[in-house]
Design a protein around this motif. Structure first.
Motif, mmCIF file in Angstrom:
data_model
loop_
_atom_site.group_PDB
_atom_site.id
_atom_site.type_symbol
_atom_site.label_atom_id
_atom_site.label_comp_id
_atom_site.label_asym_id
_atom_site.label_seq_id
_atom_site.Cartn_x
_atom_site.Cartn_y
_atom_site.Cartn_z
ATOM 1 N N ALA A 141 -16.566 9.135 -47.411
ATOM 2 C CA ALA A 141 -17.800 8.461 -47.018
ATOM 3 C C ALA A 141 -17.577 6.955 -47.123
ATOM 4 C CB ALA A 141 -18.945 8.916 -47.922
ATOM 5 N N ARG A 195 -19.006 12.155 -32.339
ATOM 6 C CA ARG A 195 -20.108 12.590 -33.204
ATOM 7 C C ARG A 195 -20.782 13.779 -32.521
ATOM 8 N NH1 ARG A 195 -25.491 10.107 -34.309
ATOM 9 N NH2 ARG A 195 -25.995 10.709 -36.437
ATOM 10 N N ASP A 244 -21.750 10.944 -39.924
ATOM 11 C CA ASP A 244 -21.633 9.498 -40.060
ATOM 12 C C ASP A 244 -20.784 8.936 -38.905
ATOM 13 O OD1 ASP A 244 -20.074 6.997 -41.112
ATOM 14 O OD2 ASP A 244 -21.835 7.181 -42.411
ATOM 15 N N GLU A 245 -21.343 8.004 -38.161
ATOM 16 C CA GLU A 245 -20.644 7.474 -36.982
ATOM 17 C C GLU A 245 -19.313 6.818 -37.335
ATOM 18 O OE1 GLU A 245 -22.753 5.397 -33.878
ATOM 19 O OE2 GLU A 245 -24.633 6.293 -34.564
ATOM 20 N N GLU A 246 -19.285 6.076 -38.436
ATOM 21 C CA GLU A 246 -18.056 5.389 -38.822
ATOM 22 C C GLU A 246 -16.980 6.385 -39.246
ATOM 23 O OE1 GLU A 246 -15.672 2.002 -39.160
ATOM 24 O OE2 GLU A 246 -17.579 2.339 -38.164
#
Length: 190
Positions: free
Chosen positions: A100, A44, A33-35
């Motif tokens: 997440a 990443r 997940d990039e965030e």
């Protein structure tokens, strides 16, 4: 495969489960997940490298008892990742958590850290623990302040990015055992 000695931990809403082979896709999804990567101050990386890392947890980290590492679950849903491990930045142990994005803003990060602090104090005998938080991760820095973390120093990477090295006592003032305000947990050796 049973992870060696990493206990199952439980807080009010979270279950800390040592990773199993069937958790691989959840682990990969979180770390792709990039965030999440941005908040953790990490680039990443390609999926095959993350899968290799996951397999190393099962084949190296657990069998060699290198450190404790878990998937975080809430009501059967994978919500994040947690670790207590020796840090190379100072002589001590670092707490690592990642949630997440769909589970941010619900107090789960603080609950996870309090659970790790309780484990660090009660099971590992640590008097203090460290955290590394990206200088631009204002939400995590605010949570750390609320939990009593103190700034030790800034760590500047080659690319100029700044990470805050923080420290916290695993014991509340006047408390004989356990992390102050930590949600109680039960441990089950696995």
């Amino acid at each position: 495969m049973t992870p060696a000695m990493t206990p199952v931990l439980r807080t009010e809403r979270l279950e800390f489960l040592p990773y199993r082979p069937e958790h691989e896709d959840a682990f990969v999804a979180l770390l792709r997940d990039e965030e999440v990567c941005r908040r953790m101050g990490q680039e990443r990386v390609p999926e095959p490298q993350i899968r290799e890392l996951f397999r190393a947890i099962l084949t190296d980290v657990y069998p060699q008892r290198r450190f404790d590492i878990w998937g975080l679950w809430q009501a059967g849903v994978h919500v994040g990742h947690a670790e207590v491990k020796p840090t190379g930045n100072v002589d001590g142990h670092e707490l690592v958590t990642a949630l997440a994005p769909g589970h941010w803003g619900r107090g789960l990060g603080g609950e996870a850290v309090r659970g790790l602090l309780r484990h660090a104090a009660d099971n590992l005998g640590l008097a203090e623990a460290y955290g590394m938080v990206g200088a631009d991760n204002t939400a995590s820095l605010a949570m750390c302040r609320r939990l009593g973390f103190r700034h030790v120093r800034d760590v500047v990477a080659d690319d100029g990015s700044v990470t805050k090295l923080l420290v916290v006592s695993t014991r509340a003032p006047g408390e004989a055992t356990g992390a102050g305000g930590a949600a109680p947990f039960v441990e089950d050796p696995v």
